[in-house]
Design an enzyme around this catalytic site. Structure first.
Site, PDB file in Angstrom:
ATOM      1  N   THR A  75       5.250  -1.557   3.133  1.00 16.61           N
ATOM      2  CA  THR A  75       6.686  -1.801   3.328  1.00 16.61           C
ATOM      3  C   THR A  75       7.345  -0.546   3.884  1.00 16.61           C
ATOM      4  O   THR A  75       8.078  -0.592   4.876  1.00 16.61           O
ATOM      5  CB  THR A  75       7.350  -2.208   1.996  1.00 16.61           C
ATOM      6  OG1 THR A  75       6.770  -3.424   1.545  1.00 16.61           O
ATOM      7  CG2 THR A  75       8.851  -2.377   2.157  1.00 16.61           C
ATOM      8  N   GLN A 182      -3.247  -6.343   5.685  1.00 17.62           N
ATOM      9  CA  GLN A 182      -4.262  -7.322   5.248  1.00 17.62           C
ATOM     10  C   GLN A 182      -5.580  -7.158   5.997  1.00 17.62           C
ATOM     11  O   GLN A 182      -6.482  -7.978   5.829  1.00 17.62           O
ATOM     12  CB  GLN A 182      -3.744  -8.748   5.498  1.00 17.62           C
ATOM     13  CG  GLN A 182      -2.560  -9.153   4.651  1.00 17.62           C
ATOM     14  CD  GLN A 182      -2.921  -9.461   3.211  1.00 17.62           C
ATOM     15  OE1 GLN A 182      -4.097  -9.576   2.857  1.00 17.62           O
ATOM     16  NE2 GLN A 182      -1.907  -9.578   2.367  1.00 17.62           N
ATOM     17  N   ALA A 203      -2.953   0.520   0.173  1.00 17.06           N
ATOM     18  CA  ALA A 203      -4.174   0.575  -0.638  1.00 17.06           C
ATOM     19  C   ALA A 203      -4.394  -0.682  -1.474  1.00 17.06           C
ATOM     20  O   ALA A 203      -5.532  -1.107  -1.666  1.00 17.06           O
ATOM     21  CB  ALA A 203      -4.143   1.803  -1.562  1.00 17.06           C
ATOM     22  N   CYS A 328       5.868 -11.916  -2.014  1.00 17.38           N
ATOM     23  CA  CYS A 328       7.189 -11.310  -1.816  1.00 17.38           C
ATOM     24  C   CYS A 328       8.252 -12.358  -1.601  1.00 17.38           C
ATOM     25  O   CYS A 328       9.432 -12.101  -1.788  1.00 17.38           O
ATOM     26  CB  CYS A 328       7.161 -10.400  -0.601  1.00 17.38           C
ATOM     27  SG  CYS A 328       5.575  -9.634  -0.385  1.00 17.38           S
TER      28      CYS A 328
END
Ligand SMILES: *Cc1c(COP(=O)(O)O)cnc(C)c1O
Length: 382
Positions: A75, A182, A203, A328
């Site tokens: 993000t 991803q 991570a 999300c």
């Protein structure tokens, strides 16, 4: 004995690999120094851990260590890349280009920049989730400074052809940012050959801890644009791109999880693909079930299906933990599915397999989901 519920939501986050935890713990215990404290051994030990992790992260994407800046996750990397590039290149133009199926961390960032006077184009993908190269090329204007396109979609798993898109960007003097949250450990990423200027990494989708990520910033710009300007001001860490004391333990964890990804990807991916296919084979012949996203250009771990005429809430699936879309945007209809133009009234299920799923878990989940889906459709038909 199977331990229930079974976790099949590995695209939302993955468990931390025990080897990653072991790599982190020393820096939460005796080796607590600040990596910027170069005058003593505490700081020097921490700095060595950061340097090693930087090499491990750079190695997975075939970049140089000087091209990796630590952030708190994808993000933040997306925000830093897009805002940073938009403001660094404001004299060259104010037009930004992205795609409707991007993560909200990209879409909401460009929408915010629109309120700040930038112009944005949000392209729709084709119904298989892939971007048409000709539509992408047509959308580039003379004042376009940045395009942002994800490598692997987090809901449907399709892989965009960023090599082809990047070639067009390069020819037109447009910076290309790629959200690869991803993609790490799922496919080979070679930034030495990919025409990409900025790449977001994290991570916790690759068996590392949450709250740590990185932004790749190409050292030698291949287009006229300046790369980016920092958005977090302070001590001037990360060559001024992102101030803030480095989180040594998190960084060590990210390095280790990327090291493992690189070392084990070639054996892990075929196993996960076989498990994903086993799930799909158990569900594909149920009436009203369809697969979302392109069949060929997709990663091995993500299965996204729509079930028409089914009123099931995913929270009723108490034994198998899956999601309807991205974590999300939980609770809202998926903007990704909406952009594909498929039956949006169907119940969407994103089933994502990971490193620690066993064949016994897959068989249980396949049978369980099959029973729940057929039961639901019988009920609806009655
Ligand atoms: C998870 C994800 C993000 C957000 O990453 P965080 O590290 O959780 O901030 C961004 N983009 C994609 C494609 C993701 O899957």
């Amino acid at each position: 004995m199977l331990k229930l519920p079974i976790y099949l939501d590995n695209a939302a986050t993955t468990p931390v690999d025990p080897r990653v935890l072991d790599a982190m713990l020393p820096y939460l215990k005796g080796e607590f120094g600040n990596p910027a404290s170069g005058s003593h051994v505490f700081g020097q030990t921490a700095a060595r851990a950061v340097a090693r992790a930087r090499e491990q992260v750079a190695a997975l994407v075939n970049a140089d260590v000087t091209e990796i800046a630590w952030t708190s996750g994808a993000t933040e990397s997306n925000n830093l890349a897009i805002k940073g590039a938009a403001y660094a290149n404001i004299k060259r133009g104010k037009h930004l280009l992205t795609v409707a199926t991007e993560h909200k961390a990209v879409l909401d960032t460009v929408q915010w920049l629109k309120t700040q006077g930038f112009e944005i184009t949000v392209l729709n993908p084709e119904s298989n989730g892939l971007i048409s190269l000709s539509k992408f090329t047509e959308a580039i204007r003379d004042d376009t400074v940045l395009a942002s396109v994800m490598l692997v979609n987090n809901e449907i798993g399709v892989i965009q052809d960023v090599a082809a898109l990047g070639k067009v960007c390069h020819e037109r003097g447009v910076l290309l940012h790629v959200d690869a949250a991803q993609a790490t450990g799922k496919l080979t990423i070679d930034l030495a050959t990919l025409p990409v200027n900025l790449m977001s990494l994290t991570a916790h989708k690759t068996y590392g801890p949450k709250g740590i990520g990185a932004l790749y910033v190409r050292r030698a710009p291949d287009v006229p644009g300046a790369p980016i300007i920092g958005q977090m001001h302070g001590g001037g860490h990360e060559r001024g791109l992102r101030s803030g004391t480095l989180a040594t333990h998190q960084i060590a964890g990210m390095g280790e999880c990327f090291r493992i990804a690189q070392a084990e990807m070639s054996i892990e991916i075929p196993r996960i693909r076989a498990q994903r296919d086993r799930l799909w084979r158990a569900l594909c012949d149920i009436n009203g079930v369809q697969l979302n996203g392109d069949l060929e250009a997709r990663v091995a771990n993500i299965l996204n299906i729509g079930v028409s005429d089914c009123d099931m809430q995913l929270s009723q699936l108490t034994e198998v933990s899956i999601s309807s879309a991205s974590a999300c945007t939980a609770g809202q209809a998926s903007h990704v599915i909406a952009a594909l133009g498929v039956d949006a009234a169907a119940t969407m299920m994103r089933i994502t397999v990971g490193r620690f799923n066993t064949n016994a878990e897959i068989d249980f989940a396949a049978q369980y989901l099959r029973e729940k889906i057929t039961g639901c459709r019988t009920r609806m038909a009655a």
